[in-house]
Design an enzyme around this catalytic site. Structure first.
Site, mmCIF file in Angstrom:
data_model
loop_
_atom_site.group_PDB
_atom_site.id
_atom_site.type_symbol
_atom_site.label_atom_id
_atom_site.label_comp_id
_atom_site.label_asym_id
_atom_site.label_seq_id
_atom_site.Cartn_x
_atom_site.Cartn_y
_atom_site.Cartn_z
ATOM 1 C CG ASN A 231 23.386 -1.070 17.908
ATOM 2 O OD1 ASN A 231 24.201 -1.355 17.068
ATOM 3 N ND2 ASN A 231 23.540 0.282 18.258
ATOM 4 C CE LYS B 198 22.230 -0.868 21.644
ATOM 5 N NZ LYS B 198 21.510 -0.125 22.590
ATOM 6 C CG HIS C 268 25.355 3.722 20.330
ATOM 7 N ND1 HIS C 268 24.970 3.918 21.662
ATOM 8 C CD2 HIS C 268 23.409 3.339 20.179
ATOM 9 C CE1 HIS C 268 23.790 2.626 22.129
ATOM 10 N NE2 HIS C 268 23.032 2.991 20.997
ATOM 11 C CD GLU D 197 25.286 0.741 24.309
ATOM 12 O OE1 GLU D 197 25.167 0.194 23.217
ATOM 13 O OE2 GLU D 197 23.390 0.960 23.992
ATOM 14 C CD GLU E 109 20.036 5.340 19.662
ATOM 15 O OE1 GLU E 109 19.079 4.654 19.145
ATOM 16 O OE2 GLU E 109 21.123 4.932 20.027
ATOM 17 N N GLY F 129 17.008 -0.017 25.901
ATOM 18 C CA GLY F 129 17.583 -0.870 26.683
ATOM 19 C C GLY F 129 16.620 -1.136 27.793
ATOM 20 C CB SER G 74 12.689 1.383 24.609
ATOM 21 O OG SER G 74 13.556 0.914 25.375
HETATM 22 P P1 PGA Z 1 16.898 -0.375 21.939
HETATM 23 O O1 PGA Z 1 18.266 0.269 21.737
HETATM 24 O O2 PGA Z 1 15.899 -0.502 20.962
HETATM 25 O O3 PGA Z 1 17.588 -1.916 22.421
HETATM 26 O O4 PGA Z 1 16.371 0.255 23.234
HETATM 27 C C1 PGA Z 1 18.438 0.872 20.619
HETATM 28 C C2 PGA Z 1 20.366 1.961 19.985
HETATM 29 O O5 PGA Z 1 20.183 1.802 21.352
HETATM 30 O O6 PGA Z 1 20.485 2.045 19.451
#
Ligand code: PGA
Length: 255
Positions: A10, A12, A98, A100, A170, A176, A216
């Protein structure tokens, strides 16, 4: 029941068009022994065509996916992208719900449910994301929150449709942040999600659905996650922006 592992990147809202092209070419060229694992790249919508072209040029079997989609096929929805448009550009996947988008764009389970149905109707494989916040985990509400998200986001799907989807667990506190869930924490929730899928359909259907962990994931923690019985892959944010890191994670899931 063996489920083919699936690792998705992803990206983003990162990279420019040249970087998107270069990263795609690097991942496709260096894929090597990770071929046992299904790989998917989910670039920003504007770069989907660029990445698709780079994958085709490399004769790669790596899948292409969107990061979001609208629930209508066309119409007066300024700024939106429809499922048939993603399909038109060669996408086979789309990330939905997601955290976000749930947090920053107000997407509810009902919205995610409508998008999931629209994506399936267009022939896309939805990667449906669920996960609790830190406050919810600390209040011992992880099971209730994740159960509610699974039931709400996947409501009304037929067994045939449920079999096609991918679920991504997640935990919001792990996205993140560098704070990965322990393999045991992740496995516990993955098993819960699988039992919820069985309740929505049957144990046989639930046994086929791939459940990714996200938050992460890095090359050095991926193997321990991959060793868990109900973790069938990873949804990778930050580490998917570097070809070596993304492929290192894919290799861990290849076993
Ligand atoms: P990250 O994000 O691996 O940077 O923690 C995962 C995600 O949001 O899908």
């Amino acid at each position: 029941m063996s489920r083919r592992k699936i690792v998705a990147g992803n990206w983003k809202m990162n990279l420019d068009r040249t970087q998107a092209r270069e990263l795609t070419a690097a991942v496709a060229a260096r894929r090597g022994t990770a071929a046992a694992v299904e790989l998917v790249l989910c670039p920003p919508a504007l770069y989907v065509e660029t990445v698709g072209t780079a994958l085709a040029a490399a004769q790669s079997d790596i899948g292409l996916g969107g990061q979001n989609v609208h629930d209508k096929p066309n119409g007066a929805f300024t700024g939106e992208v429809s499922p048939p448009m993603l399909v038109d550009l060669g996408c086979r996947y789309v990330i939905l719900g997601h955290s976000e988008r749930r947090t920053l764009c107000g997407e509810t389970d009902a919205v995610v449910n409508a998008k999931t149905k629209a994506a399936l109707a267009a022939g896309l494989t939805p990667i449906v994301c669920v996960g609790e916040t830190l406050a919810e985990r600390e209040a011992d509400r992880t099971a209730a929150v994740v159960t509610g998200q699974v039931q709400g986001s996947l409501a009304g799907l037929s067994a045939a449709d449920l079999e096609k989807i991918v679920v991504a667990y997640e935990p919001v506190w792990a996205i993140g942040t560098g704070k990965v869930a322990t393999p045991e924490q992740a496995q516990e929730v993955h098993a819960l999600i699988r039992s919820q899928l069985a309740a929505l359909s049957s144990a046989a259907v639930a046994a086929q659905v791939r459940i990714q962990y996200g938050g992460s994931v890095k090359p050095d923690n991926a193997a321990d996650l991959a060793a868990q019985p109900d973790i069938d892959g990873a949804l990778v944010g930050g580490a998917s922006l570097k070809a070596d890191d993304f492929l290192g994670i894919a290799k861990a899931f290849a076993g």
